[in-house]
Design an enzyme around this catalytic site. Structure first.
Site, PDB file in Angstrom:
ATOM      1  N   GLY A 256       0.954  -1.208   0.014  1.00 25.18           N
ATOM      2  CA  GLY A 256       0.018   0.019  -0.083  1.00 25.18           C
ATOM      3  C   GLY A 256       0.938   1.019   0.020  1.00 25.18           C
TER       4      GLY A 256
ATOM      5  N   GLY B 235       0.469   5.873   0.854  1.00 27.59           N
ATOM      6  CA  GLY B 235      -0.663   6.795   1.341  1.00 27.59           C
ATOM      7  C   GLY B 235       0.310   8.129   1.547  1.00 27.59           C
ATOM      8  N   GLY B 236      -0.277   8.984   2.193  1.00 28.61           N
ATOM      9  CA  GLY B 236       0.246  10.232   2.597  1.00 28.61           C
ATOM     10  C   GLY B 236       1.484  10.248   3.462  1.00 28.61           C
ATOM     11  CG  PHE B 237       3.129   7.727   7.385  1.00 33.37           C
ATOM     12  CD1 PHE B 237       4.306   6.540   7.163  1.00 33.37           C
ATOM     13  CD2 PHE B 237       3.241   8.377   8.521  1.00 33.37           C
ATOM     14  CE1 PHE B 237       5.200   6.492   8.286  1.00 33.37           C
ATOM     15  CE2 PHE B 237       4.157   8.156   9.659  1.00 33.37           C
ATOM     16  CZ  PHE B 237       5.208   7.167   9.331  1.00 33.37           C
TER      17      PHE B 237
ATOM     18  CE  LYS C 266       1.212   4.670   8.973  1.00 30.11           C
ATOM     19  NZ  LYS C 266      -0.277   5.195   9.247  1.00 30.11           N
TER      20      LYS C 266
ATOM     21  CG  ASP D  56      -8.291  11.031   7.856  1.00 32.55           C
ATOM     22  OD1 ASP D  56      -9.319  11.275   7.110  1.00 32.55           O
ATOM     23  OD2 ASP D  56      -7.063  10.505   7.281  1.00 32.55           O
TER      24      ASP D  56
END
Length: 537
Positions: free
Chosen positions: A335, A337-339, A356, A452
C-alpha cells in the site's frame, strides 16, 4: 444500570437474540450468559418472571431488587443453545412485564495446546517482575495458546506430547535497567537471548549457559571481567557472543567486542570451495548494481542514523536493520498513502505485520508520527489496529502493525480481490467500526478524536472484522473541555462541515465521518469511488 429494557403492559415476554461471531459454528457453541437486573421503577412494582434458554428453565419466579444490581448466572454450567436466544416470561402472579438492564454472553473456547513448562513460566515471571515489564500481552501462559504467545518469545512446539519450551527471548531496546538476572540462564532450553540496546549494568554473572547458542548483550553498560564459563563456550565455538558497545570492551579486542560475527575454523575448512564461488557471484552482483544504478544514495547505511533517545512508550523499538530483515529488504509493497509506503513483513515468531515507512525525514518534520505512536501505545481494543512497534531513525521513521489480510473497506466496496460484500457483512463491519470509535470517545481518558474516519482507514482481517487505523491526526481532550480549537484536518467528503468552518473539534466530528462511511456501505454498490464528493449537505 440506570436504563432498562421492558415491553408494553399487554405483552408478557421479552426475547433476546444474540449474533454469534462469523467464525463460530452455532451448533457447537457452549454459552455462559450473565443477566443483570435492577428495578428502576420508583413505585412498589410487582414484577416477577422466569428465564429460559432454548426452552430450558434457568431461573424461576425472579423479581429484580429496587435500585440494586442482581447479576444472575449459573457458575460452571455452559449451555447448548444453537439459536443463541433467551426468553424472559412473565409469571401468572406478576402485574408487570419482564425487565432487563444488561446481558453478557460468553462462548467457551477450548484450547488443545499444552501449557508452557512450569519452570520456564516461573523464570519469565521473575524476569517480568525484576525489570518491571508492563507489555500489553505479557499475561497468562507465555507459550499457550500459540496464537497468544508473549511478544518477544519463541517457543518450541515440535514435541506434541510435551509442554512447549521457551527457546528464544528478544528484549532488545526494552528499557531494561540494572544487573543481568539469573532467571535467563536458568532456562535449560533457551538457545537465543537478545538483551542488546538496554541499560544493563555491573558484571556478567558466571552462569552455566546450558543450551544457549546466541548471547547478544551489545550496547549496554556491562563491565568485566567476562566469566570463564562464557569464554570457554565461546572459544569452543558453542556460543555466538556479542558485547560491543559495553565498557567491558574498552580493554578487550577479541571478536565478540566487534561488529563482526565469530568465525568457526572447522566450518571454514569444510566449505572453502563453495565460499569462494559464492563470494565471486556476490562481488559480480555488487559491481553490476553499482554500474547500472549509480550512486543514488540507496546503498547508504541507515543503521548509523539510529536516534539515541527512544520514545517513552511501552512498545518495541525496531532498528532499521531489523526492518530490512522482517520485510526481506522492503520487497513486498502492499500500500501507499500520505505517510509513505506500506510493506509486508514477517516477525521472528512468524507473525505477519504491515510496516508503514516514511523515508528521508526526521521526527521534527513529521507531524503524524508522534501522535500515532503515542495514541496507539496507550489504547487496546479489538476494533483498533494494534501497534507492535516503531522505528526511530533520522533517515527512516516507521510504524509496525498487525497485518490485515483483507485490505481496507474502500477496496472491498470497490470489489477488490473479486469479492463482493453482502449486506450482513457490511453491517458487521459498520458495527465493528462503531465499537472502535465508541471506545476512543467513551472509554479512553482523556477521550480521543480520530479526525480521519473514512473507508480506507477501516482495515479488515481474515474474518472481515473491521479495524480502525491511521491515528496520525488524532487528538485527545479532557472532559473539562467541550471542544478544542485546531486547524481543520481530515479528508474532504468525510469532514464535518461545522468543524471545517469553526475549527472546533469534538467527538461529533468522528460521528459525522462515520455517517459518511455508513452511506458508502449502504447506498452504493461496488463500483463507486468517493473522490472526496458528498451527494448531499
Amino acid at each position: 444500570m440506570q436504563n432498562a429494557l421492558t415491553t408494553s403492559m399487554n405483552l408478557s415476554a421479552i426475547q433476546i437474540t444474540a449474533m454469534f461471531e462469523r467464525n463460530e459454528d452455532p451448533k457447537s457453541l457452549q454459552l455462559l450468559p450473565i443477566f443483570h437486573f435492577a428495578e428502576i421503577n420508583g413505585s412498589n412494582p410487582n414484577r416477577r418472571f422466569d428465564i429460559y434458554s432454548a426452552g430450558e428453565l434457568l431461573f424461576s419466579d425472579f423479581s429484580p431488587s429496587r435500585f440494586q444490581v442482581d447479576s444472575m448466572h449459573q457458575n460452571g454450567r455452559f449451555l447448548y443453545n444453537p439459536n443463541v436466544s433467551f426468553l424472559l416470561m412473565k409469571t401468572p402472579n406478576s402485574t408487570l412485564p419482564p425487565l432487563i438492564n444488561a446481558v453478557e454472553l460468553y462462548s467457551l473456547v477450548r484450547m488443545d495446546n499444552l501449557t508452557s513448562d512450569s519452570d520456564d513460566v516461573n523464570y519469565m515471571k521473575e524476569v517480568k517482575k525484576h525489570y518491571n515489564l508492563t507489555r500489553i500481552n505479557w499475561s497468562g501462559d507465555p507459550c499457550s495458546p500459540r496464537e497468544y504467545s508473549w511478544e518477544g518469545l519463541t517457543c518450541d512446539y515440535t514435541k506434541s506430547n510435551q509442554n512447549p519450551r521457551i527457546v528464544s527471548v528478544d528484549l532488545s531496546t526494552s528499557g531494561l535497567k540494572g544487573e543481568l538476572t539469573a532467571s535467563f540462564m536458568n532456562m535449560v532450553s533457551l538457545e537465543k537471548l537478545d538483551l542488546s540496546h538496554n541499560n544493563l549494568t555491573e558484571a556478567i554473572p558466571g552462569y552455566q549457559l546450558k543450551s544457549l547458542k546466541i548471547l547478544n548483550l551489545s550496547n549496554n553498560q556491562l563491565v568485566g571481567p567476562i566469566p570463564d564459563s562464557i569464554l570457554q563456550r565461546f572459544q569452543a565455538g558453542l556460543l555466538d557472543l556479542r558485547l560491543e558497545g559495553n565498557p567491558v570492551c574498552s580493554e578487550v579486542k577479541d571478536t565478540y567486542c566487534s561488529n563482526k560475527k565469530t568465525n568457526n575454523v572447522r566450518t571454514l575448512i569444510a566449505v572453502t570451495v563453495p565460499v569462494v564461488l559464492v563470494s565471486l557471484l556476490v562481488l559480480m552482483w555488487i559491481i553490476w548494481k553499482l554500474c547500472w544504478e549509480g550512486k543514488s544514495g540507496d546503498h547508504e547505511n541507515y543503521a548509523m542514523y539510529e536516534e539515541e533517545t527512544s520514545l517513552h512508550v511501552d512498545i518495541r523499538r525496531f532498528t532499521y536493520a531489523e526492518l530490512k530483515l522482517i520485510t526481506n529488504d522492503f520487497q513486498s509493497i502492499i500500500g501507499k498513502g500520505g505517510f509513505g509506503i506500506v510493506y509486508h513483513g514477517i516477525l521472528e515468531n512468524g507473525d505477519e505485520v504491515a510496516v508503514k515507512v516514511l523515508m528521508e525525514t526526521s521526527i521534527a518534520e513529521s507531524t503524524d508520527f508522534l501522535p500515532e505512536v503515542e495514541t496507539l501505545s496507550k489504547v487496546y481494543h479489538k476494533n483498533l489496529v494494534t501497534l507492535k512497534g516503531y522505528c526511530q531513525n533520522k533517515k527512516c521513521l516507521a510504524l509496525v502493525y498487525d497485518f490485515m489480510s483483507r485490505g481496507n473497506l474502500q477496496q472491498l466496496l470497490r470489489g477488490g480481490d473479486n469479492y463482493c460484500l453482502n449486506w450482513e457483512q457490511r453491517l458487521y463491519i459498520a458495527l465493528d467500526a462503531a465499537q472502535g470509535l465508541e471506545y476512543l470517545h467513551e472509554s479512553c481518558k482523556p477521550s480521543i478524536v480520530h479526525r480521519d474516519v473514512k473507508t480506507p482507514n477501516i482495515l479488515l482481517d481474515k474474518n472481515l472484522v473491521g479495524i480502525i487505523s491511521d491515528f496520525g491526526l488524532s487528538r485527545a481532550f479532557s472532559d473539562a473541555h467541550t471542544h478544542i480549537s485546531t486547524v481543520a484536518a481530515g479528508t474532504l467528503g468525510y469532514l464535518d462541515p461545522e468543524y471545517h468552518a469553526t475549527f472546533q473539534l469534538t467527538v461529533k466530528t468522528d460521528v459525522y465521518s462515520f455517517g459518511i462511511v455508513l452511506l458508502g456501505c449502504v447506498h452504493f454498490g461496488n463500483e463507486v469511488e468517493w473522490n472526496g464528493m458528498v451527494p448531499f449537505h
